[in-house]
Design a protein around this motif. Structure first.
Motif, PDB file in Angstrom:
ATOM      1  N   ALA A 160       0.864  -1.189   0.000  1.00 49.61           N
ATOM      2  CA  ALA A 160       0.000   0.000   0.000  1.00 49.61           C
ATOM      3  C   ALA A 160       0.899   1.237   0.000  1.00 49.61           C
ATOM      4  O   ALA A 160       1.958   1.246   0.632  1.00 49.61           O
ATOM      5  CB  ALA A 160      -0.891   0.000   1.243  1.00 49.61           C
ATOM      6  N   THR A 161       0.459   2.248  -0.721  1.00 49.97           N
ATOM      7  CA  THR A 161       1.314   3.424  -0.808  1.00 49.97           C
ATOM      8  C   THR A 161       0.498   4.705  -0.880  1.00 49.97           C
ATOM      9  O   THR A 161      -0.672   4.703  -1.278  1.00 49.97           O
ATOM     10  CB  THR A 161       2.247   3.316  -2.032  1.00 49.97           C
ATOM     11  N   MET A 162       1.128   5.792  -0.456  1.00 52.09           N
ATOM     12  CA  MET A 162       0.533   7.121  -0.620  1.00 52.09           C
ATOM     13  C   MET A 162       1.648   8.159  -0.682  1.00 52.09           C
ATOM     14  O   MET A 162       2.763   7.910  -0.202  1.00 52.09           O
ATOM     15  CB  MET A 162      -0.436   7.441   0.526  1.00 52.09           C
ATOM     16  N   GLY A 173       9.420   3.801   4.328  1.00 51.48           N
ATOM     17  CA  GLY A 173      10.077   3.177   3.190  1.00 51.48           C
ATOM     18  C   GLY A 173       9.606   3.940   1.965  1.00 51.48           C
ATOM     19  O   GLY A 173       8.407   4.163   1.792  1.00 51.48           O
ATOM     20  N   ILE A 174      10.544   4.375   1.121  1.00 52.33           N
ATOM     21  CA  ILE A 174      10.186   5.215  -0.036  1.00 52.33           C
ATOM     22  C   ILE A 174      10.502   4.467  -1.337  1.00 52.33           C
ATOM     23  O   ILE A 174      11.545   3.822  -1.455  1.00 52.33           O
ATOM     24  CB  ILE A 174      10.940   6.564   0.024  1.00 52.33           C
ATOM     25  N   ALA A 204       5.351   6.734  -0.314  1.00 54.77           N
ATOM     26  CA  ALA A 204       5.739   5.999   0.891  1.00 54.77           C
ATOM     27  C   ALA A 204       5.006   4.679   1.027  1.00 54.77           C
ATOM     28  O   ALA A 204       3.839   4.559   0.625  1.00 54.77           O
ATOM     29  CB  ALA A 204       5.438   6.859   2.111  1.00 54.77           C
ATOM     30  N   ALA A 205       5.697   3.698   1.619  1.00 51.68           N
ATOM     31  CA  ALA A 205       5.055   2.424   1.961  1.00 51.68           C
ATOM     32  C   ALA A 205       4.199   2.636   3.202  1.00 51.68           C
ATOM     33  O   ALA A 205       4.632   3.233   4.179  1.00 51.68           O
ATOM     34  CB  ALA A 205       6.116   1.370   2.238  1.00 51.68           C
ATOM     35  N   GLY A 247       3.480  -0.677  -5.980  1.00 50.13           N
ATOM     36  CA  GLY A 247       2.870   0.132  -4.934  1.00 50.13           C
ATOM     37  C   GLY A 247       1.407   0.292  -5.313  1.00 50.13           C
ATOM     38  O   GLY A 247       1.095   0.494  -6.486  1.00 50.13           O
ATOM     39  N   PHE A 248       0.521   0.174  -4.332  1.00 56.40           N
ATOM     40  CA  PHE A 248      -0.915   0.268  -4.620  1.00 56.40           C
ATOM     41  C   PHE A 248      -1.489   1.478  -3.900  1.00 56.40           C
ATOM     42  O   PHE A 248      -1.475   1.544  -2.667  1.00 56.40           O
ATOM     43  CB  PHE A 248      -1.624  -1.006  -4.143  1.00 56.40           C
ATOM     44  N   ARG A 249      -1.960   2.445  -4.708  1.00 49.15           N
ATOM     45  CA  ARG A 249      -2.606   3.622  -4.098  1.00 49.15           C
ATOM     46  C   ARG A 249      -4.034   3.252  -3.730  1.00 49.15           C
ATOM     47  O   ARG A 249      -4.867   3.059  -4.595  1.00 49.15           O
ATOM     48  CB  ARG A 249      -2.623   4.785  -5.081  1.00 49.15           C
TER      49      ARG A 249
END
Ligand code: G1P
Length: 292
Positions: A160-162, A173-174, A204-205, A247-249
């Protein structure tokens, strides 16, 4: 055919020093947002995504978590005998069935990567999820469910990321991104807690992962990284060229409940999202903001 994600790991061994004195004798994962402990939100999210086996990586002083995910016969009996069906349901409906929860202890606080590695035998050779209870997500579809849906298309590793403000990248974590369609970001590099001038992006994670079991081989070998800890990010970075890696927004709002202000914000937002409390809480917040 792709193996389904059936197991989830919950690292809950941390000391919770940022919430002292509240966490002196109570695990930080048991802190309630409105009326539910943080860890229960994470477990319910996993259950909503079809997870069948819950694996807790605990530590000393965490037995309240084990009790919480067990039946409380005295309380159930009392509520049942008084006809308090709704309350009874609120303490039983989400309790995992027999044999659905496993516990292992992280004997030393060596970091998130080490905590996940402690679950290797319980996970075995299949894809699995990791949920960090500190990251609480308010969304229409539970975040992990959004991810398992996307994972059905991609396989591999999904995090998951944003986007975060540049001055905050050193908390996460980037990801370095190769391609990005606004929902799925193809990752070409990852670095744990970089300084703003070294960060490859501001993506970011966030604490929801779907991982391939090969990560355990890498966790076994990685050296200690940022903060002197064994970092999950460092092990994952070694898998980028050999596995689909995204990465999943997610749709939803994430609250950092490892932080006092984030925790307070979560309480307000979750209360406002509740039919039974919205009116009163909204009035309170409105009145308060008039006095500021
Ligand atoms: C952990 C991970 C980090 C991730 C973060 C999300 O850090 O190591 O990569 O971005 O969770 O909350 P921690 O918050 O445990 O320091």
């Amino acid at each position: 055919m792709r193996k389904p994600v059936r197991k989830a790991v919950f690292p809950v061994g941390g000391m919770g020093t940022r919430f002292l004195p509240a966490t002196k004798a109570m695990p930080k994962e048991m802190l309630p947002v409105v009326d539910k402990p943080l860890i229960q939100y994470a477990v319910e999210e996993a259950q909503a995504a079809g997870i069948e086996q819950l694996i807790f990586v605990t530590g000393r002083g965490k037995s309240a978590i084990e009790d919480h995910f067990d039946h409380s016969f005295e309380l159930s009996h009392l509520l049942g005998s008084r006809g308090k069906e709704e309350m009874l349901n609120s303490i039983t409906s989400w309790v995992p069935g027999p044999g659905r929860v496993s516990y292992t202890r992280q004997q030393e606080p060596l970091g998130l990567g080490h905590a996940v590695w402690c679950a290797r035998d319980l996970v075995g050779d299949e894809p699995f999820a990791v949920l960090l209870a500190d990251d609480l997500i308010l969304s229409r579809t539970p975040c992990l469910k959004q991810m398992t849906n996307a994972y059905a298309e991609t396989g591999g590793v999904m995090i998951a990321t944003m986007d975060v403000p540049k001055e905050h990248v050193s908390r996460y974590g980037i990801m370095k991104v190769k391609r990005d369609d606004g929902r799925l970001a193809e990752v070409s590099g990852m670095v744990e807690k970089p300084s703003p001038d070294k960060a490859p992006s501001t993506l970011a994670a966030i604490g929801r992962y779907i991982l391939h079991p090969e990560v355990f081989d890498h966790l076994e070998k990685v050296e200690r990284g940022a903060g002197g800890e064994i970092q999950l990010t460092d092990a994952l970075a070694r898998m980028i060229s050999t596995h689909p890696f995204h990465g999943f927004r997610f749709e939803g709002e994430r609250f950092d409940c490892g932080d006092k202000v984030g925790f307070l914000q979560a309480n307000v937002a979750f209360a406002l999202a509740r039919e039974d409390m919205r009116g009163e809480v909204a009035d309170f917040v409105r009145n308060l903001s008039n006095t500021l």
